[in-house]
Design an enzyme around this catalytic site. Sequence first.
Site, PDB file in Angstrom:
ATOM      1  CG  HIS A  88      -1.866   1.113   1.345  1.00 34.35           C
ATOM      2  ND1 HIS A  88      -3.207   0.940   1.605  1.00 34.35           N
ATOM      3  CD2 HIS A  88      -1.683   2.449   1.245  1.00 34.35           C
ATOM      4  CE1 HIS A  88      -3.802   2.117   1.663  1.00 34.35           C
ATOM      5  NE2 HIS A  88      -2.896   3.057   1.444  1.00 34.35           N
ATOM      6  CG  HIS A  90      -0.953   6.917  -1.457  1.00 35.45           C
ATOM      7  ND1 HIS A  90      -2.229   7.025  -1.943  1.00 35.45           N
ATOM      8  CD2 HIS A  90      -1.053   6.246  -0.286  1.00 35.45           C
ATOM      9  CE1 HIS A  90      -3.085   6.450  -1.101  1.00 35.45           C
ATOM     10  NE2 HIS A  90      -2.391   5.969  -0.081  1.00 35.45           N
ATOM     11  CE  LYS A  93      -2.041  11.034  -1.731  1.00 29.26           C
ATOM     12  NZ  LYS A  93      -3.308  10.538  -2.291  1.00 29.26           N
ATOM     13  CG  HIS A 245      -7.389   4.400   1.222  1.00 29.06           C
ATOM     14  ND1 HIS A 245      -6.992   3.858   0.032  1.00 29.06           N
ATOM     15  CD2 HIS A 245      -6.285   5.029   1.745  1.00 29.06           C
ATOM     16  CE1 HIS A 245      -5.711   4.142  -0.167  1.00 29.06           C
ATOM     17  NE2 HIS A 245      -5.250   4.849   0.847  1.00 29.06           N
ATOM     18  CD  GLU A 248      -5.850   7.242   6.426  1.00 32.72           C
ATOM     19  OE1 GLU A 248      -6.397   7.197   5.305  1.00 32.72           O
ATOM     20  OE2 GLU A 248      -4.683   7.640   6.596  1.00 32.72           O
ATOM     21  CG  ASP A 345      -0.476   5.115   3.656  1.00 32.47           C
ATOM     22  OD1 ASP A 345      -0.859   5.216   2.490  1.00 32.47           O
ATOM     23  OD2 ASP A 345      -1.175   5.434   4.632  1.00 32.47           O
ATOM     24  CG  ASN A 346       0.370   8.898   2.151  1.00 26.34           C
ATOM     25  OD1 ASN A 346      -0.311   8.145   2.837  1.00 26.34           O
ATOM     26  ND2 ASN A 346      -0.114   9.570   1.134  1.00 26.34           N
TER      27      ASN A 346
HETATM   28 ZN   LIG Z   1      -3.233   5.046   1.561  1.00 19.80          ZN
END
Ligand SMILES: [Zn+2]
Length: 449
Positions: A88, A90, A93, A245, A248, A345-346
Amino acid sequence: MIPAFKSLRWPEAPAYVIRNARVPLPFLGSSAPPVSADAEGLVPADLHVAEGKIAAVVMGAARSADGNQGPSIDLGGRQVWPGLVDLHTHLDKAHTIGRSPNPDGTFNSARLAATADRPLRSHADIVRRMDFGLRAAYAHGVAAIRSHLDTYPDNAETTWAAASEMAVRWTDRITLQLVSLCPIDLLQDAFGDHVAALVAAAGGVLGGVTRSSLGPGPIPEADLTVMLDRLFALAARHDLDVDLHVDESGDPNANTLPHVARAALRHGYAGRVTCGHCCSLAVQPEAQALATLDLLAEARISIVTLPTVNMYLQDRVAGRTPRWRGVTLVRETRQRGILVAAAGDNCRDSFYAYGDHDMVDTFRQAVRILHLDHPISEATALVGPLPARIARLAGTCGSLEPGMPARLIAFNARSMDELIARPQSDRVVIDAGKPVTAAVPDYSELWDD
Ligand SMILES: [Zn+2]
């Protein structure tokens, strides 16, 4: 005297043996022996490499019995892992924090900053930042990545064209899976058909976030059912897996997860759905949360926990110290046989200011944040074999089994405590049997002045 790690020379021959390694049991898959793991779940093993693949994994007494006198490297009992799976991320971004910062670090500000950043993401911009992220991941020993992509009417075409181009460009080094991401109410009209077709053309996964595009409030239950039915109908039309998602949030009323599970069952999608985050499970009444987990087990929904980003975003209130860690109920989930992965994640965007696409770092932090230790013997499953199974990549990455690519990470650490204590900056990453010489990219590549 065991030689220092930095003095070891990797064999250059196409066939060689990695002698005297230790491998965490979860990475051994079907080659795992019933005994001989130590208290940390580490198994002494020799790995035979030939033509870029793992030819054999030899454990126990058979190791000394094998009379192979060919090229070899003796690791002195240090650990070897497979290339890891980041389920997972991104990548579209990532590395936008400089131009689109988050003024107060909250989830809501992150969302607003990301929305404002979206028009800046041209084809060239996405390719540049994705390539930066993929090179960092590759140097750290990541073998496969699933990336969510912001997919809105104003950017869907550009983003999917750029990301698909990167998936092809990277196909020999990192397996890249792409997932659409937008609030699920946006999929209700013709745009939903368009997104599902884009995803299908890229061999991707249909995704979304179970909140409204209109603001932070919850979607009314009746609407949620309609929206999920539409999403699953789109997925079924193109035979797509689903990755959402979900919840969250630290608000116990964020409770879309059981609705997703019921929709999966309704649409014959048991075993084809992944839910990321699921933070609010940890702040709901115990009986309610556990009943939801039973439902997840029934629908065979997989869970992805994002420990670093959850700890960063959840319970962030100006002027107040956070009181909980933000992560979902991993132990209770595993106890029900539900597949669980830990992922990154990010990276350096408005949702998380840090990160370097390094799954070893994610693992080290996950152990601490989620108490995956004492005992630690099963923890590595969350970054290798389990995400590989969820992504349908088992047999190609995430474990060390005969016939699989020789995609490895060798660490200057025998025990798990040695491995987790240091950032492992001196790890040796092996791809197709050969050491990877590429370093992480220089930040200056992303400086525009
Ligand atoms: Zn995410």
